[in-house]
Write a protein that holds these residues in place. Structure first.
Motif, PDB file in Angstrom:
ATOM      1  N   GLU A 135      39.237  41.237   2.826  1.00 14.39           N
ATOM      2  CA  GLU A 135      40.380  41.184   1.912  1.00 14.39           C
ATOM      3  C   GLU A 135      39.913  40.882   0.496  1.00 14.39           C
ATOM      4  OE1 GLU A 135      43.464  38.581   3.511  1.00 14.39           O
ATOM      5  OE2 GLU A 135      42.944  39.273   5.521  1.00 14.39           O
ATOM      6  N   MET A 136      38.597  40.853   0.295  1.00 10.88           N
ATOM      7  CA  MET A 136      38.051  40.623  -1.046  1.00 10.88           C
ATOM      8  C   MET A 136      37.233  41.845  -1.472  1.00 10.88           C
ATOM      9  SD  MET A 136      36.698  36.669  -0.756  1.00 10.88           S
ATOM     10  CE  MET A 136      35.077  37.173  -0.271  1.00 10.88           C
ATOM     11  N   ARG A 137      37.209  42.079  -2.784  1.00  9.00           N
ATOM     12  CA  ARG A 137      36.303  43.097  -3.334  1.00  9.00           C
ATOM     13  C   ARG A 137      35.389  42.378  -4.321  1.00  9.00           C
ATOM     14  NH1 ARG A 137      39.774  47.607  -4.121  1.00  9.00           N
ATOM     15  NH2 ARG A 137      39.408  48.060  -1.933  1.00  9.00           N
ATOM     16  N   VAL A 138      34.078  42.532  -4.105  1.00  6.82           N
ATOM     17  CA  VAL A 138      33.162  41.709  -4.894  1.00  6.82           C
ATOM     18  C   VAL A 138      32.215  42.553  -5.733  1.00  6.82           C
ATOM     19  CG1 VAL A 138      33.187  40.009  -3.010  1.00  6.82           C
ATOM     20  CG2 VAL A 138      31.236  41.574  -3.214  1.00  6.82           C
ATOM     21  N   ARG A 139      31.721  41.908  -6.778  1.00 10.24           N
ATOM     22  CA  ARG A 139      30.551  42.423  -7.492  1.00 10.24           C
ATOM     23  C   ARG A 139      29.436  41.402  -7.325  1.00 10.24           C
ATOM     24  NH1 ARG A 139      31.338  45.717 -12.567  1.00 10.24           N
ATOM     25  NH2 ARG A 139      33.085  47.039 -12.018  1.00 10.24           N
TER      26      ARG A 139
ATOM     27  N   SER B 281      32.031  38.769  -9.651  1.00  6.72           N
ATOM     28  CA  SER B 281      33.474  39.004  -9.606  1.00  6.72           C
ATOM     29  C   SER B 281      33.923  39.006  -8.148  1.00  6.72           C
ATOM     30  CB  SER B 281      33.772  40.363 -10.268  1.00  6.72           C
ATOM     31  OG  SER B 281      35.004  40.870  -9.822  1.00  6.72           O
ATOM     32  N   ILE B 282      35.052  38.331  -7.900  1.00  6.10           N
ATOM     33  CA  ILE B 282      35.657  38.351  -6.569  1.00  6.10           C
ATOM     34  C   ILE B 282      37.163  38.523  -6.767  1.00  6.10           C
ATOM     35  CG2 ILE B 282      36.009  37.088  -4.400  1.00  6.10           C
ATOM     36  CD1 ILE B 282      33.426  35.498  -5.195  1.00  6.10           C
ATOM     37  N   GLU B 283      37.670  39.619  -6.250  1.00  2.65           N
ATOM     38  CA  GLU B 283      39.102  39.902  -6.395  1.00  2.65           C
ATOM     39  C   GLU B 283      39.713  40.125  -5.022  1.00  2.65           C
ATOM     40  OE1 GLU B 283      39.215  43.405  -8.828  1.00  2.65           O
ATOM     41  OE2 GLU B 283      38.965  42.267 -10.695  1.00  2.65           O
TER      42      GLU B 283
ATOM     43  N   ASP C 161      42.155  37.988  -9.620  1.00  7.07           N
ATOM     44  CA  ASP C 161      40.887  37.265  -9.732  1.00  7.07           C
ATOM     45  C   ASP C 161      40.902  36.018  -8.836  1.00  7.07           C
ATOM     46  OD1 ASP C 161      38.535  36.150 -10.506  1.00  7.07           O
ATOM     47  OD2 ASP C 161      39.119  35.767 -12.601  1.00  7.07           O
ATOM     48  N   LEU C 162      39.977  35.956  -7.885  1.00  7.79           N
ATOM     49  CA  LEU C 162      39.910  34.794  -6.984  1.00  7.79           C
ATOM     50  C   LEU C 162      38.875  33.781  -7.454  1.00  7.79           C
ATOM     51  CD1 LEU C 162      40.016  36.690  -3.551  1.00  7.79           C
ATOM     52  CD2 LEU C 162      41.924  35.550  -4.703  1.00  7.79           C
ATOM     53  N   MET C 163      38.136  34.127  -8.510  1.00 10.21           N
ATOM     54  CA  MET C 163      37.031  33.259  -8.948  1.00 10.21           C
ATOM     55  C   MET C 163      37.514  31.835  -9.306  1.00 10.21           C
ATOM     56  SD  MET C 163      34.091  35.124  -8.990  1.00 10.21           S
ATOM     57  CE  MET C 163      32.890  34.851 -10.291  1.00 10.21           C
ATOM     58  N   PRO C 164      38.616  31.668 -10.079  1.00 11.15           N
ATOM     59  CA  PRO C 164      38.988  30.299 -10.476  1.00 11.15           C
ATOM     60  C   PRO C 164      39.250  29.387  -9.279  1.00 11.15           C
ATOM     61  CG  PRO C 164      40.178  31.923 -11.792  1.00 11.15           C
ATOM     62  CD  PRO C 164      39.459  32.688 -10.708  1.00 11.15           C
TER      63      PRO C 164
END
Ligand code: NAD
Ligand code: G6P
Ligand code: MN
Length: 440
Positions: free
Chosen positions: A190-194, A206-208, A214-217
């Motif tokens: 369920e995440m898309r990452v760089r 990046s994790i969305e 944006d899930l990073m915070p």
């Protein structure tokens, strides 16, 4: 639907039963017609194979199963080679970990001098498997997770440039599962990452979620306090691994805009690692006492009882990425996956010939790496040093060169000086004389 023939090379591995269970759970998307095991240690493989034979008979009697130590039998008529060999097995891993510690340097399976020693053993073994595949099933793909993956990948890139070999690692997806849990998601998918870096040496940028939020915070707030130790531990993580996941908090602090691979602790906090190591009992001892005893004990129980319920073998969740990869190639799914591939410009300001771990789209003809762009000075500096170590090890193996191997160990960020490097190297040569090429 097409059905596939797979050979597991390193059939006697502690991970083989977990992979078999994962393959069985995925027959709807990656169906098998044949499954073979290959190992050069017939006795070790037999225990694992006889137990798996019972499991397969119960769950999937249509899959033709066999095991062998004969390369011709193993590698003929296969579509995929799933390779996870450990040249020298756990007794040599134990030496890789303990010899550097005698010199005050950390001892680790894939990092520092221990990883270099393992690399010098693995290169020949992995090339041998690749050559069997080439000889007996030239159209097959080799999905390789034999370690140390970074050194092995550099060796296959340089020495078997045309071979269809993909080198992979389960650490990022293990960490991503923890991140997903921290973010309140059910599944890492369920995440898309760089992400970019070298194997066991990288950073998420990046994790969305799948809607692009944006899930990073949220993850950052948590990692700053607890590292990658999730709120509840469903899998019963062993204490030594738990320490590594907790230490990620300090590794993260060096660059709070990104999230680090846990293995960076060995390069950024080597003094801490040495202080927290017991030179008499390292991870190899834990693995021999726990995973190896558990897996072989379960297999023996299954063989004695003649039924799978007599053992406690578990499906290997991490192995799902191997199935994803095989499925992506077999059915051209174009799934986005982290793979170890030639940089070839993907990281713009980094060596185009380095083997890097980056997101790729995977289909029938293999991986298509995505562009990363420019990376910052801190990461670039660290990666340049580490990639030089990995290349020097392959130079040393190819040229049988003591000098190159001394340079490689000296250049490792885990080693304080050329004199310490030399002392470690001389001990490693003695310990590895049955496995390494003779150095000039
Ligand atoms: P293990 O010692 O239990 O199994 C390895 C098997 O390989 C043994 O049965 C051994 O006899 C066999 N072997 C050794 N040399 C061989 C050769 N030349 N040809 C055929 N077989 C050979 O080890 P394990 O702990 O189960 O790990 C297996 C491998 O998987 C290791 O390299 C480990 O580092 C790797 N691994 C990689 C990842 C990753 O992220 N890439 C994850 C987990 C494990
Ligand atoms: C992770 C890494 C592997 C490594 C393994 C070691 O899964 O990605 O590359 O081999 O950890 O685990 P162990 O339990 O054998 O110490
Ligand atoms: Mn790995």
């Amino acid at each position: 639907m097409n059905k596939f023939s797979v050979v597991v090379a390193g059939g006697g591995s502690t991970f083989t039963p977990g992979i078999v269970l994962m393959l069985l759970a995925n027959q709807h998307r990656f169906p098998l017609r044949a499954l073979k095991f290959y190992d050069n240690d017939g006795a070790r493989q037999e225990t694992i194979a006889e137990a798996c034979k019972i499991i397969l008979k119960e769950q999937a009697p249509d899959i033709e199963f066999s095991y062998t130590t004969d390369p011709k039998v193993a590698f003929t008529d296969v579509d995929f080679v799933m390779a996870h060999i450990r040249v020298g097995k756990y007794p040599m891993r134990e030496k890789d970990e303990k010899i550097p510690l005698r010199h005050g340097v950390l001892g680790q399976e894939t990092c520092g001098p221990g990883g270099i020693a393992y690399g010098m053993r693995s290169i020949g073994g992995v090339l041998e498997i690749a050559d069997y595949m080439e000889q007996y099933s030239p159209n097959a793909w080799m999905l390789n997770y034999s370690n140390p993956a970074a050194i092995v990948a550099e060796a296959t890139r340089r020495l078997r440039p045309a071979a269809k070999i993909l080198n992979i690692c389960d650490m990022p997806i293990g960490i991503e599962s923890r991140m997903a849990q921290i973010a309140g998601l059910k599944d890492r998918k369920e995440m898309r990452v760089r992400y970019y870096g070298l194997n066991h040496f990288g950073w998420w940028t990046s994790i969305e979620d799948l809607q692009g939020n944006d899930l990073m915070p949220k993850i950052r707030e948590y990692v700053a306090k607890f590292g990658y130790v999730p709120p509840s531990d469903e899998h019963g993580t062993e204490a030594s691994w738990n320490d590594t996941f907790a230490k990620a908090k300090d590794v993260w602090a060096l660059d709070p805009e990104t999230f680090p691979n846990t293995y960076l602790k060995y390069y950024l906090f080597p003094d801490y690692v040495v202080e927290h190591s017991n030179p008499e009992r390292t991870r190899a001892n834990e693995v021999m006492d726990h995973r190896e005893k558990h897996v072989f004990g379960s297999c023996n129980a299954i063989i004695q009882a003649g039924k799978s319920s007599a053992g406690e073998l578990e499906i290997d969740e991490h192995a799902s990425y191997i199935v994803d990869l095989a499925t992506a190639i077999a059915f051209n799914t174009q799934e986005r996956m982290l793979l170890i591939v030639p940089n070839n410009g993907a990281i713009n300001n980094f060596d185009p010939e380095a083997m890097v771990e980056i997101p790729c789209l995977v289909g029938k003809s293999g991986p298509q790496p995505l562009v990363v762009g420019n990376i910052p000075q801190f990461q670039k500096g660290l990666m340049s040093q580490q990639v030089a170590v990995e290349k020097l090890v392959v130079d040393a193996w190819e040229q049988r060169s003591y000098q190159k191997l001394w340079q490689a160990i000296t250049l490792s960020k885990t080693v304080p000086s050329a004199s310490v490097a030399k002392a470690i190297l001389d001990d490693l040569i003695e310990a590895n004389k049955d496995y390494w090429p003779e150095l000039k």
